[in-house]
Design a protein around this motif. Structure first.
Motif, PDB file in Angstrom:
ATOM      1  N   ARG A 199       0.833  -1.195   0.000  1.00  0.00           N
ATOM      2  CA  ARG A 199       0.000   0.000   0.000  1.00  0.00           C
ATOM      3  C   ARG A 199       0.870   1.248   0.000  1.00  0.00           C
ATOM      4  NH1 ARG A 199      -5.382  -0.764   0.763  1.00  0.00           N
ATOM      5  NH2 ARG A 199      -5.360   1.148  -0.467  1.00  0.00           N
ATOM      6  N   GLY A 200       0.532   2.177  -0.846  1.00  0.00           N
ATOM      7  CA  GLY A 200       1.330   3.378  -1.016  1.00  0.00           C
ATOM      8  C   GLY A 200       2.148   3.361  -2.283  1.00  0.00           C
ATOM      9  N   GLU A 245      -1.471   1.870  -6.392  1.00  0.00           N
ATOM     10  CA  GLU A 245      -2.601   2.664  -5.914  1.00  0.00           C
ATOM     11  C   GLU A 245      -3.334   3.335  -7.071  1.00  0.00           C
ATOM     12  OE1 GLU A 245      -3.869   2.665  -3.023  1.00  0.00           O
ATOM     13  OE2 GLU A 245      -2.274   1.780  -1.800  1.00  0.00           O
ATOM     14  N   LYS A 299      -7.232   2.794  -7.867  1.00  0.00           N
ATOM     15  CA  LYS A 299      -8.130   3.948  -7.995  1.00  0.00           C
ATOM     16  C   LYS A 299      -8.854   3.928  -9.339  1.00  0.00           C
ATOM     17  CE  LYS A 299      -8.322   8.985  -7.577  1.00  0.00           C
ATOM     18  NZ  LYS A 299      -9.171   9.188  -8.759  1.00  0.00           N
TER      19      LYS A 299
END
Length: 236
Positions: free
Chosen positions: A139-140, A145, A149
Motif C-alpha cells: 500500500r502506497g 494505488e 483507484k
C-alpha cells in the motif's frame, strides 16, 4: 509491485488456478477484505467462496455480480443471500452485458488485484482454459494505488448506483427467477455443457474431426470429493 501471469486448463502441471488464489488470499493474514466484480456465479462456487470467508472471522467480502445470459443461478444467489458475502446484483435490461472478472484483496499494508477471464464458477476458477494477471503491491506504491483507484473510479457508477443495483433478497431472487432471468442451477449448468450440444447442420463426426477432444485440467481432488457427496444427496 509484482506482476504474475495466472494460467489454467491447457498444460497439466502448470496451472496457477484463480480458485487456488482465492484460497491463498482469504487465508493470508495480511489481507482483511475482498472486493469482487464478476459477471456470473454458480451455486458450487458461491458455496466455495462463502466457506472460505467463513473461516476468517472479521474478513470483509463484497460482491457485485451480474445475471446476464442466464449464467448465474437462483441457487447461487440464495447461497450468497445466507452467507458472509455482502452481495449486490447489477443488471440492466438494455445492452451491453455486465462482463468483468476482477478480484481485489486488500489489507492495511498489502493489496492484490486479479484481473482476467475467470468467472465465479468452479470451472472458471479451476478447469476452464483461463488466464489472468495478478498484481501485488505494498500500500502506497504509486502505480499500484493508481491502478486500484482506476478500478474503483470506473465502477463508481455501479457501487454508488441507486438503480440497476440491488442488494440480495429472496423477493428479488424470486422475481428474477419467475421472469426467466435467473435459471435453476441444473439449467445453468446444462447451458454450459458442451457434451449436450452439437452443431446444427453438421454431423458430430465432422465436428469431432475438426475439433477433437483433448486432455484438460481436472477438478481438484477436494472439489471432486465434495461434488460426489453432493450428488449422492440432494445435489449442488
Amino acid at each position: 509491485m509484482q506482476v504474475t501471469f495466472l494460467v489454467q486448463g491447457i498444460v497439466a502441471g502448470l496451472d496457477r488456478a484463480v480458485g487456488d488464489e482465492h484460497r491463498a488470499g482469504t487465508s493470508d493474514a495480511k489481507f482483511t477484505a475482498l472486493e469482487v466484480f464478476v459477471a456470473f456465479v454458480s451455486s458450487p462456487a458461491a458455496k466455495f467462496l462463502c466457506d472460505l470467508i467463513s473461516k476468517r472471522p472479521g474478513f470483509s467480502a463484497h460482491l457485485y455480480v451480474g445475471i446476464d445470459q442466464k449464467a448465474t443461478s437462483k441457487e447461487a444467489l440464495e447461497t450468497l443471500l445466507g452467507g458472509p458475502v455482502n452481495t449486490k446484483i447489477f443488471f440492466t435490461t438494455s445492452n451491453p452485458i455486465y462482463h468483468p472478472k476482477i478480484y481485489i484483496f486488500v489489507g492495511p499494508s498489502d493489496a492484490r488485484i486479479i484481473l482476467g477471464s475467470s468467472n465465479l464458477t468452479i470451472t472458471g476458477l479451476f478447469t476452464n482454459v483461463e488466464s489472468s494477471i495478478r498484481v501485488d503491491f505494498i500500500r502506497g506504491d504509486v502505480d499500484g494505488e493508481a491502478l486500484l483507484k482506476q478500478i474503483h473510479d470506473f465502477f463508481m457508477p455501479i457501487t454508488s448506483a441507486a438503480i440497476n443495483v440491488h442488494a440480495l433478497s429472496q423477493t428479488v431472487i424470486d422475481a428474477l427467477h419467475v421472469d426467466g432471468f435467473v435459471p435453476a442451477e441444473t439449467s445453468r449448468a446444462a447451458n454450459q455443457d458442451k457434451s449436450e450440444s452439437t452443431a446444427s447442420g453438421h454431423s458430430p463426426s465432422v465436428i469431432y474431426t475438426l475439433f477433437p477432444p483433448r486432455p484438460s485440467a481436472q477438478m481438484p481432488a477436494s472439489r471432486r470429493k465434495k461434488k460426489s457427496v453432493a450428488k449422492a444427496g440432494k445435489g449442488t
